[in-house]
Design a protein around this motif. Structure first.
Motif, PDB file in Angstrom:
ATOM      1  N   VAL A 102       1.169  -1.173   0.398  1.00  0.00           N
ATOM      2  CA  VAL A 102      -0.099  -0.412  -0.033  1.00  0.00           C
ATOM      3  C   VAL A 102       1.307   0.885   0.414  1.00  0.00           C
ATOM      4  O   VAL A 102       2.043   1.568   0.602  1.00  0.00           O
ATOM      5  CB  VAL A 102      -0.737  -0.356   1.258  1.00  0.00           C
ATOM      6  CG1 VAL A 102      -1.548   1.015   1.659  1.00  0.00           C
ATOM      7  CG2 VAL A 102      -1.819  -1.409   1.442  1.00  0.00           C
ATOM      8  N   GLN A 103       0.587   2.142  -0.620  1.00  0.00           N
ATOM      9  CA  GLN A 103       0.843   3.586  -0.656  1.00  0.00           C
ATOM     10  C   GLN A 103       0.364   4.638   0.360  1.00  0.00           C
ATOM     11  O   GLN A 103      -0.371   4.963  -0.148  1.00  0.00           O
ATOM     12  CB  GLN A 103       1.604   4.397  -1.816  1.00  0.00           C
ATOM     13  CG  GLN A 103       2.653   3.197  -3.251  1.00  0.00           C
ATOM     14  CD  GLN A 103       3.148   3.536  -4.265  1.00  0.00           C
ATOM     15  OE1 GLN A 103       3.304   4.668  -4.300  1.00  0.00           O
ATOM     16  NE2 GLN A 103       4.008   3.371  -4.723  1.00  0.00           N
ATOM     17  N   VAL A 104       1.839   4.839   1.195  1.00  0.00           N
ATOM     18  CA  VAL A 104       0.398   6.212   1.730  1.00  0.00           C
ATOM     19  C   VAL A 104       1.166   7.357   1.918  1.00  0.00           C
ATOM     20  O   VAL A 104       2.228   7.322   1.128  1.00  0.00           O
ATOM     21  CB  VAL A 104       0.439   5.238   3.050  1.00  0.00           C
ATOM     22  CG1 VAL A 104      -0.140   4.340   2.731  1.00  0.00           C
ATOM     23  CG2 VAL A 104       1.570   5.622   3.270  1.00  0.00           C
ATOM     24  N   ARG A 105       0.334   8.415   1.637  1.00  0.00           N
ATOM     25  CA  ARG A 105       1.076   9.591   1.270  1.00  0.00           C
ATOM     26  C   ARG A 105       1.814  10.172   2.283  1.00  0.00           C
ATOM     27  O   ARG A 105       1.132  10.313   3.767  1.00  0.00           O
ATOM     28  CB  ARG A 105      -0.480  10.999   0.945  1.00  0.00           C
ATOM     29  CG  ARG A 105      -0.108  11.978   0.525  1.00  0.00           C
ATOM     30  CD  ARG A 105      -1.634  12.918   0.398  1.00  0.00           C
ATOM     31  NE  ARG A 105      -2.226  12.619  -0.512  1.00  0.00           N
ATOM     32  CZ  ARG A 105      -2.552  12.485  -1.984  1.00  0.00           C
ATOM     33  NH1 ARG A 105      -1.462  13.129  -1.998  1.00  0.00           N
ATOM     34  NH2 ARG A 105      -3.166  11.463  -2.334  1.00  0.00           N
ATOM     35  N   THR A 106       2.641  10.589   1.749  1.00  0.00           N
ATOM     36  CA  THR A 106       3.674  11.581   2.939  1.00  0.00           C
ATOM     37  C   THR A 106       3.696  12.997   2.663  1.00  0.00           C
ATOM     38  O   THR A 106       4.301  14.121   2.810  1.00  0.00           O
ATOM     39  CB  THR A 106       5.428  10.694   2.868  1.00  0.00           C
ATOM     40  OG1 THR A 106       5.923  11.050   1.582  1.00  0.00           O
ATOM     41  CG2 THR A 106       5.156   9.248   3.022  1.00  0.00           C
ATOM     42  N   GLN A 112       4.758   6.331   0.306  1.00  0.00           N
ATOM     43  CA  GLN A 112       6.026   5.820   0.601  1.00  0.00           C
ATOM     44  C   GLN A 112       4.868   4.855   0.564  1.00  0.00           C
ATOM     45  O   GLN A 112       4.253   3.890   0.847  1.00  0.00           O
ATOM     46  CB  GLN A 112       5.929   6.227   2.488  1.00  0.00           C
ATOM     47  CG  GLN A 112       6.607   4.893   2.791  1.00  0.00           C
ATOM     48  CD  GLN A 112       6.601   5.524   4.959  1.00  0.00           C
ATOM     49  OE1 GLN A 112       5.622   5.024   5.215  1.00  0.00           O
ATOM     50  NE2 GLN A 112       8.102   5.800   5.059  1.00  0.00           N
ATOM     51  N   THR A 113       6.116   3.967   0.491  1.00  0.00           N
ATOM     52  CA  THR A 113       5.244   1.768  -0.117  1.00  0.00           C
ATOM     53  C   THR A 113       4.994   1.537   1.698  1.00  0.00           C
ATOM     54  O   THR A 113       6.204   1.136   2.563  1.00  0.00           O
ATOM     55  CB  THR A 113       6.327   0.927  -0.865  1.00  0.00           C
ATOM     56  OG1 THR A 113       6.546   1.732  -2.084  1.00  0.00           O
ATOM     57  CG2 THR A 113       5.803  -0.464  -1.362  1.00  0.00           C
ATOM     58  N   ARG A 114       4.353   0.579   1.343  1.00  0.00           N
ATOM     59  CA  ARG A 114       4.681  -0.260   3.362  1.00  0.00           C
ATOM     60  C   ARG A 114       3.733  -1.442   3.131  1.00  0.00           C
ATOM     61  O   ARG A 114       3.008  -2.232   1.563  1.00  0.00           O
ATOM     62  CB  ARG A 114       2.930   0.331   3.975  1.00  0.00           C
ATOM     63  CG  ARG A 114       3.570   1.930   3.954  1.00  0.00           C
ATOM     64  CD  ARG A 114       4.318   1.953   5.236  1.00  0.00           C
ATOM     65  NE  ARG A 114       4.095   3.846   6.271  1.00  0.00           N
ATOM     66  CZ  ARG A 114       3.096   4.061   7.231  1.00  0.00           C
ATOM     67  NH1 ARG A 114       2.753   2.953   7.920  1.00  0.00           N
ATOM     68  NH2 ARG A 114       3.704   4.995   7.143  1.00  0.00           N
ATOM     69  N   ALA A 115       4.246  -2.866   3.097  1.00  0.00           N
ATOM     70  CA  ALA A 115       3.928  -3.775   3.523  1.00  0.00           C
ATOM     71  C   ALA A 115       2.642  -3.893   3.493  1.00  0.00           C
ATOM     72  O   ALA A 115       2.078  -3.120   4.489  1.00  0.00           O
ATOM     73  CB  ALA A 115       4.934  -4.680   3.796  1.00  0.00           C
ATOM     74  N   ALA A 116       2.098  -4.637   3.570  1.00  0.00           N
ATOM     75  CA  ALA A 116       0.171  -5.255   4.038  1.00  0.00           C
ATOM     76  C   ALA A 116       0.822  -6.251   3.705  1.00  0.00           C
ATOM     77  O   ALA A 116       0.715  -7.282   3.044  1.00  0.00           O
ATOM     78  CB  ALA A 116      -0.770  -4.626   2.545  1.00  0.00           C
ATOM     79  N   ILE A 132      -1.499  -2.450   7.476  1.00  0.00           N
ATOM     80  CA  ILE A 132       0.073  -2.507   7.434  1.00  0.00           C
ATOM     81  C   ILE A 132       0.818  -1.643   8.359  1.00  0.00           C
ATOM     82  O   ILE A 132       0.453  -1.539   8.962  1.00  0.00           O
ATOM     83  CB  ILE A 132      -0.217  -0.591   6.196  1.00  0.00           C
ATOM     84  CG1 ILE A 132      -0.891   0.019   6.837  1.00  0.00           C
ATOM     85  CG2 ILE A 132      -1.156  -0.762   5.011  1.00  0.00           C
ATOM     86  CD1 ILE A 132      -1.522   1.933   6.264  1.00  0.00           C
ATOM     87  N   GLU A 133       1.959  -1.972   7.523  1.00  0.00           N
ATOM     88  CA  GLU A 133       3.201  -1.451   8.494  1.00  0.00           C
ATOM     89  C   GLU A 133       3.554  -0.478   8.398  1.00  0.00           C
ATOM     90  O   GLU A 133       3.166   0.421   7.981  1.00  0.00           O
ATOM     91  CB  GLU A 133       5.328  -2.715   8.271  1.00  0.00           C
ATOM     92  CG  GLU A 133       4.717  -3.692   8.162  1.00  0.00           C
ATOM     93  CD  GLU A 133       6.010  -4.256   7.330  1.00  0.00           C
ATOM     94  OE1 GLU A 133       6.864  -4.017   6.811  1.00  0.00           O
ATOM     95  OE2 GLU A 133       6.325  -5.607   7.868  1.00  0.00           O
ATOM     96  N   GLY A 134       4.041  -0.286  10.009  1.00  0.00           N
ATOM     97  CA  GLY A 134       4.353   1.698   9.799  1.00  0.00           C
ATOM     98  C   GLY A 134       3.759   2.548  10.710  1.00  0.00           C
ATOM     99  O   GLY A 134       2.612   1.189  11.029  1.00  0.00           O
ATOM    100  N   PRO A 135       4.293   3.341  10.936  1.00  0.00           N
ATOM    101  CA  PRO A 135       3.344   4.152  11.805  1.00  0.00           C
ATOM    102  C   PRO A 135       2.496   4.813  11.301  1.00  0.00           C
ATOM    103  O   PRO A 135       1.735   4.553  10.266  1.00  0.00           O
ATOM    104  CB  PRO A 135       4.221   5.709  12.074  1.00  0.00           C
ATOM    105  CG  PRO A 135       5.459   5.432  10.981  1.00  0.00           C
ATOM    106  CD  PRO A 135       5.457   3.840  10.309  1.00  0.00           C
ATOM    107  N   PRO A 136       1.256   4.895  12.741  1.00  0.00           N
ATOM    108  CA  PRO A 136      -0.435   5.041  11.995  1.00  0.00           C
ATOM    109  C   PRO A 136      -0.087   6.013  10.977  1.00  0.00           C
ATOM    110  O   PRO A 136       0.568   7.550  11.092  1.00  0.00           O
ATOM    111  CB  PRO A 136      -1.724   5.301  13.155  1.00  0.00           C
ATOM    112  CG  PRO A 136      -0.133   4.995  14.253  1.00  0.00           C
ATOM    113  CD  PRO A 136       1.350   5.355  13.742  1.00  0.00           C
ATOM    114  N   VAL A 137      -1.469   6.177  10.774  1.00  0.00           N
ATOM    115  CA  VAL A 137      -1.449   7.080   9.233  1.00  0.00           C
ATOM    116  C   VAL A 137      -3.630   7.891   9.738  1.00  0.00           C
ATOM    117  O   VAL A 137      -3.939   6.812  10.426  1.00  0.00           O
ATOM    118  CB  VAL A 137      -1.893   6.430   7.750  1.00  0.00           C
ATOM    119  CG1 VAL A 137      -2.070   7.232   6.355  1.00  0.00           C
ATOM    120  CG2 VAL A 137      -0.771   5.933   7.757  1.00  0.00           C
TER     121      VAL A 137
END
Length: 272
Positions: A102-106, A112-116, A132-137
């Protein structure tokens, strides 16, 4: 007599003016909610945009490495993404053979590409819930879609035409033209395809028919209230097209959305 006629005429004129003013005020009060709703849309878009993401697959051995498959949106605590199940299937199909991401907007034009990973896949309603991995969106609130009425003005956002127009989210205005069954019986058996027949056997549910045109890539995007940004549906361009329009030789241009009640149910099943 002339003086009396003038007085009567003056009274009638004043009454007419008061009646016209009253009617005008009533019309203005009636129109205010719609005007306020659409005047709020630019601010709502700014709130919704950070939560609308790109769902696709990543393969370091192909060119391009990333392949867009559809739209999604962030819900819950900021690590869940809702999209269509058919988007998920495409992302993991043999022709892409890539990792689900999943690509989240930065930023305004950066992602930014995140594994899902898949938490749930609801094939019947063509919905999926990803983590998705990483900090909350930033996440979108999911509203009670049972309150949506025919004639209600809404908006939806997504990434149309598979990224051919660039990875820039696009917003459309949409009226709910009908709340109707997702699958309709056909008058002639020859007009039914395999998907439509299977769908009729599995059962039925209500969907929103929209007076707006969505495109490939919009699938999985949020249908939301233009004033609050609350999600009331998920845009769908595959399941419902194959079920409702199987008798048509050409696409109708009508768009559909799956009510958010099914998203809420899916989220509830994941909570302890």
């Amino acid at each position: 007599m002339p003086s009396s006629s003038k007085r009567v005429g003056g009274l009638l004129a004043r009454r007419g003016a008061l009646l016209a003013a009253s009617c005008c005020a009533s019309l203005c009060l009636w129109a205010l909610p719609a005007q306020a709703q659409w005047s709020a849309l630019p601010d709502t878009i700014a709130k919704v945009k950070p939560a609308v993401v790109i769902v696709g697959s990543y393969n370091p051995t192909t060119a391009p490495r990333f392949s867009l498959r559809g739209t999604g949106f962030v819900v819950g605590a900021g690590n869940w993404v809702v999209s269509n199940a058919h988007v998920l299937q495409a992302a993991g199909s043999a022709d892409t053979a890539g990792q689900l991401v999943v690509q989240v907007r930065t930023g305004p034009d950066s992602f930014q590409t995140r594994a899902a990973k898949v938490l749930e896949k609801d094939v019947f309603h063509d919905l999926t819930l990803l983590q998705i991995e990483g900090p909350p969106v930033p996440a979108l609130p999911v509203a009670d879609s049972d309150r949506v009425k025919e004639g209600q003005e809404l908006a939806f956002m997504g990434f149309p035409i598979g990224g051919a127009l660039g990875f820039s989210s696009v917003t459309h205005r949409a009226m709910v033209s009908s709340i109707t069954q997702a699958r309709l019986p056909s008058a002639q058996s020859g007009q039914l395809n395999e998907r439509a027949i299977r769908g009729l056997r599995e059962g039925n549910f209500l969907i929103f028919q929209l007076d707006a045109t969505a495109y490939p890539g919009n699938s999985g995007g949020p249908l939301f209230d233009p004033a609050s940004g609350e999600v009331v549906g998920v845009v769908n361009m595959v399941l419902l097209k194959g079920a409702r329009e199987s008798a048509l030789s050409q696409p109708s241009g009508i768009s559909y959305a799956i009510p958010a009640r099914h998203v809420r149910e899916m989220m509830a099943r994941q909570r302890p």
